[in-house]
Design an enzyme around this catalytic site. Sequence first.
Site, short mmCIF file in Angstrom:
data_model
loop_
_atom_site.label_atom_id
_atom_site.label_comp_id
_atom_site.label_asym_id
_atom_site.label_seq_id
_atom_site.Cartn_x
_atom_site.Cartn_y
_atom_site.Cartn_z
N HIS A 22 30.26 37.83 27.72
CA HIS A 22 30.61 38.88 28.68
C HIS A 22 31.63 38.35 29.68
O HIS A 22 31.45 37.29 30.25
CB HIS A 22 29.34 39.35 29.41
CG HIS A 22 29.61 40.29 30.52
ND1 HIS A 22 29.21 40.05 31.80
CD2 HIS A 22 30.29 41.46 30.54
CE1 HIS A 22 29.61 41.04 32.58
NE2 HIS A 22 30.26 41.91 31.83
N ASP A 64 34.32 45.75 29.05
CA ASP A 64 33.51 45.45 30.23
C ASP A 64 33.43 46.67 31.14
O ASP A 64 34.45 47.26 31.49
CB ASP A 64 34.12 44.26 30.99
CG ASP A 64 33.16 43.63 31.98
OD1 ASP A 64 32.22 44.31 32.43
OD2 ASP A 64 33.37 42.46 32.31
N TYR A 113 51.46 36.82 31.40
CA TYR A 113 51.48 35.55 30.67
C TYR A 113 50.47 34.57 31.24
O TYR A 113 49.76 33.88 30.49
CB TYR A 113 52.88 34.91 30.73
CG TYR A 113 53.93 35.59 29.89
CD1 TYR A 113 53.65 36.12 28.65
CD2 TYR A 113 55.24 35.66 30.34
CE1 TYR A 113 54.62 36.73 27.88
CE2 TYR A 113 56.24 36.27 29.58
CZ TYR A 113 55.91 36.79 28.35
OH TYR A 113 56.89 37.39 27.59
#
Length: 143
Positions: A22, A64, A113
Amino acid sequence: MLRGLNPLLSPDLLHTLAAMGHGDEIVIADANFPGTSNAKRLIRLDGISATDTLEAVLQVMPLDTFVADPALTMQVVGNPDEVPPVVDKFQWLIETTADTPSPIQTLERHAFYERARDAFAIVQTGETRLYGNIILKKGVIAP
């Protein structure tokens, strides 16, 4: 071979998704993304689109629900409010495939990035549409 799984979910990708916990993040990246130089773990899906990969991942991995931004894409350089067609398709896939749909949020290119470098894994696809990159945060699978 296994039944009931999208055939794009290779053994390496399935193992990675199962190993993630998670809050871990996975990047689905286009063919131009610097995956090799930025990945802790790199999975290659050459010739496969980022949208097909996203759909396959969302079929087995929940997003999530404890954060406001479980899905992030890269902002268009010079026009951060522009929504590229591939990102529209990402949003549609999240709305139609994810257990708990959420609006995609965006990050500036260099911030994207940097976040990708910290991801559990990067899946380098053969996606040729520009800005075909998305970061997903794994949710909880309830008992």
